[in-house]
Design a protein around this motif. Structure first.
Motif, PDB file in Angstrom:
ATOM      1  N   ASN A   1       0.866  -1.178   0.000  1.00 17.22           N
ATOM      2  CA  ASN A   1       0.000   0.000   0.000  1.00 17.22           C
ATOM      3  C   ASN A   1       0.901   1.226   0.000  1.00 17.22           C
ATOM      4  O   ASN A   1       1.276   1.720   1.054  1.00 17.22           O
ATOM      5  CB  ASN A   1      -0.897  -0.036   1.246  1.00 17.22           C
ATOM      6  CG  ASN A   1      -1.653   1.261   1.443  1.00 17.22           C
ATOM      7  OD1 ASN A   1      -1.843   2.036   0.513  1.00 17.22           O
ATOM      8  ND2 ASN A   1      -2.061   1.512   2.673  1.00 17.22           N
TER       9      ASN A   1
ATOM     10  N   CYS B   1       0.648   4.536   2.204  1.00 15.95           N
ATOM     11  CA  CYS B   1       0.982   4.550   3.640  1.00 15.95           C
ATOM     12  C   CYS B   1       2.361   3.971   3.893  1.00 15.95           C
ATOM     13  O   CYS B   1       2.982   4.261   4.915  1.00 15.95           O
ATOM     14  CB  CYS B   1      -0.075   3.767   4.416  1.00 15.95           C
ATOM     15  SG  CYS B   1       0.232   3.598   6.168  1.00 15.95           S
TER      16      CYS B   1
ATOM     17  N   ASP C   1       2.784   0.582   3.767  1.00 17.50           N
ATOM     18  CA  ASP C   1       2.575  -0.792   4.259  1.00 17.50           C
ATOM     19  C   ASP C   1       3.096  -1.777   3.213  1.00 17.50           C
ATOM     20  O   ASP C   1       2.803  -1.645   2.031  1.00 17.50           O
ATOM     21  CB  ASP C   1       1.089  -1.077   4.489  1.00 17.50           C
ATOM     22  CG  ASP C   1       0.435  -0.017   5.349  1.00 17.50           C
ATOM     23  OD1 ASP C   1       1.063   0.390   6.335  1.00 17.50           O
ATOM     24  OD2 ASP C   1      -0.695   0.392   5.038  1.00 17.50           O
TER      25      ASP C   1
ATOM     26  N   CYS D   1       1.782   0.160   9.095  1.00 17.11           N
ATOM     27  CA  CYS D   1       1.147   0.860  10.212  1.00 17.11           C
ATOM     28  C   CYS D   1       0.353  -0.131  11.071  1.00 17.11           C
ATOM     29  O   CYS D   1       0.123  -1.273  10.675  1.00 17.11           O
ATOM     30  CB  CYS D   1       0.229   1.947   9.681  1.00 17.11           C
ATOM     31  SG  CYS D   1      -1.181   1.293   8.769  1.00 17.11           S
TER      32      CYS D   1
ATOM     33  N   SER E   1      -2.756  -1.836   9.335  1.00 16.65           N
ATOM     34  CA  SER E   1      -2.494  -2.892   8.346  1.00 16.65           C
ATOM     35  C   SER E   1      -2.007  -4.163   9.031  1.00 16.65           C
ATOM     36  O   SER E   1      -2.412  -5.274   8.665  1.00 16.65           O
ATOM     37  CB  SER E   1      -1.462  -2.409   7.312  1.00 16.65           C
ATOM     38  OG  SER E   1      -0.193  -2.217   7.900  1.00 16.65           O
TER      39      SER E   1
ATOM     40  N   ARG F   1      -7.402   5.538   5.619  1.00 11.64           N
ATOM     41  CA  ARG F   1      -6.891   4.303   6.217  1.00 11.64           C
ATOM     42  C   ARG F   1      -7.512   3.044   5.623  1.00 11.64           C
ATOM     43  O   ARG F   1      -7.164   1.937   6.011  1.00 11.64           O
ATOM     44  CB  ARG F   1      -7.135   4.301   7.737  1.00 11.64           C
ATOM     45  CG  ARG F   1      -6.675   5.541   8.464  1.00 11.64           C
ATOM     46  CD  ARG F   1      -5.302   6.038   8.028  1.00 11.64           C
ATOM     47  NE  ARG F   1      -4.220   5.107   8.256  1.00 11.64           N
ATOM     48  CZ  ARG F   1      -3.556   4.988   9.394  1.00 11.64           C
ATOM     49  NH1 ARG F   1      -3.860   5.734  10.402  1.00 11.64           N
ATOM     50  NH2 ARG F   1      -2.577   4.115   9.501  1.00 11.64           N
TER      51      ARG F   1
ATOM     52  N   CYS G   1      -5.110   0.584   4.166  1.00 11.10           N
ATOM     53  CA  CYS G   1      -4.345  -0.113   5.207  1.00 11.10           C
ATOM     54  C   CYS G   1      -5.152  -1.297   5.728  1.00 11.10           C
ATOM     55  O   CYS G   1      -4.641  -2.405   5.871  1.00 11.10           O
ATOM     56  CB  CYS G   1      -4.063   0.825   6.378  1.00 11.10           C
ATOM     57  SG  CYS G   1      -3.225   2.348   5.928  1.00 11.10           S
TER      58      CYS G   1
HETATM   59 ZN    ZN Z   1      -1.114   1.822   6.646  1.00 11.17          ZN
END
Ligand code: ZN
Length: 156
Positions: free
Chosen positions: A35, A38, A40, A63, A66, A123, A126
């Motif tokens: 991702n 972010c 991830d 994060c 995730s 988000r 995530c």
């Molecule tokens: Zn994330």
């Protein structure tokens, strides 16, 4: 403890003490899920035997949302048939989009604690990363990208 606080606790617990963050011996499918918005980056490993997910793990980083989401997903899908796991993934995507029924959310057990993510568009990617990666695993394994339910999540 109110529900929001409880949800935060569950999320924290999966983030700090994930049950499934480890290497997996003998996995039959491994797929990287990223991702970029972010940062991830996870690798999902599944061991599928006769259509049943007998074990699973993930590695990588990202994060809290995730990481906790993929850990909760593995809690749910290990021991289940692929078709059941895909149904749960649909429930999860529906919950995040705000279209799932109460029953569908209930079936997600602890993962229901991510339902407020539907109100945090930044988000969403995530939260769905692990679930999306699991779907892709099965599609790759079948040697086809034609999912049984093509309408599901195609916009994600
Ligand atoms: Zn994330």
């Amino acid at each position: 403890m109110d529900t929001k606080e409880l949800y935060r606790e569950i999320l924290n617990e999966h983030n700090i003490n994930p049950n499934h963050k480890k290497e997996l011996d003998g996995s039959t499918i491994s797929l990287n899920g990223v991702n970029p918005s972010c940062g991830d980056n996870i690798t999902l490993n599944l061991k599928v035997d006769n259509g049943i997910i007998t074990d699973g793990s993930f590695t990588g980083s990202g994060c809290a949302i995730s990481q906790a989401s993929v850990d909760m997903m593995l809690d749910l899908v290990i021991g289940k048939e692929k078709s059941e796991a895909l149904k749960l993934a649909e429930n999860f995507m529906g919950m995040i989009k705000g279209t799932a029924t109460e029953n569908q959310i209930e079936e997600l057990d602890e993962a229901a604690c991510l339902q407020d993510i539907s109100k945090m568009p930044a988000r969403v990617k995530c939260a769905v990363l692990g679930w999306r990666t699991m779907k892709e695993c099965f599609e790759t394994e079948n040697g086809s990208t034609t999912a049984e339910n093509p309408e599901c999540c195609s916009s994600n």
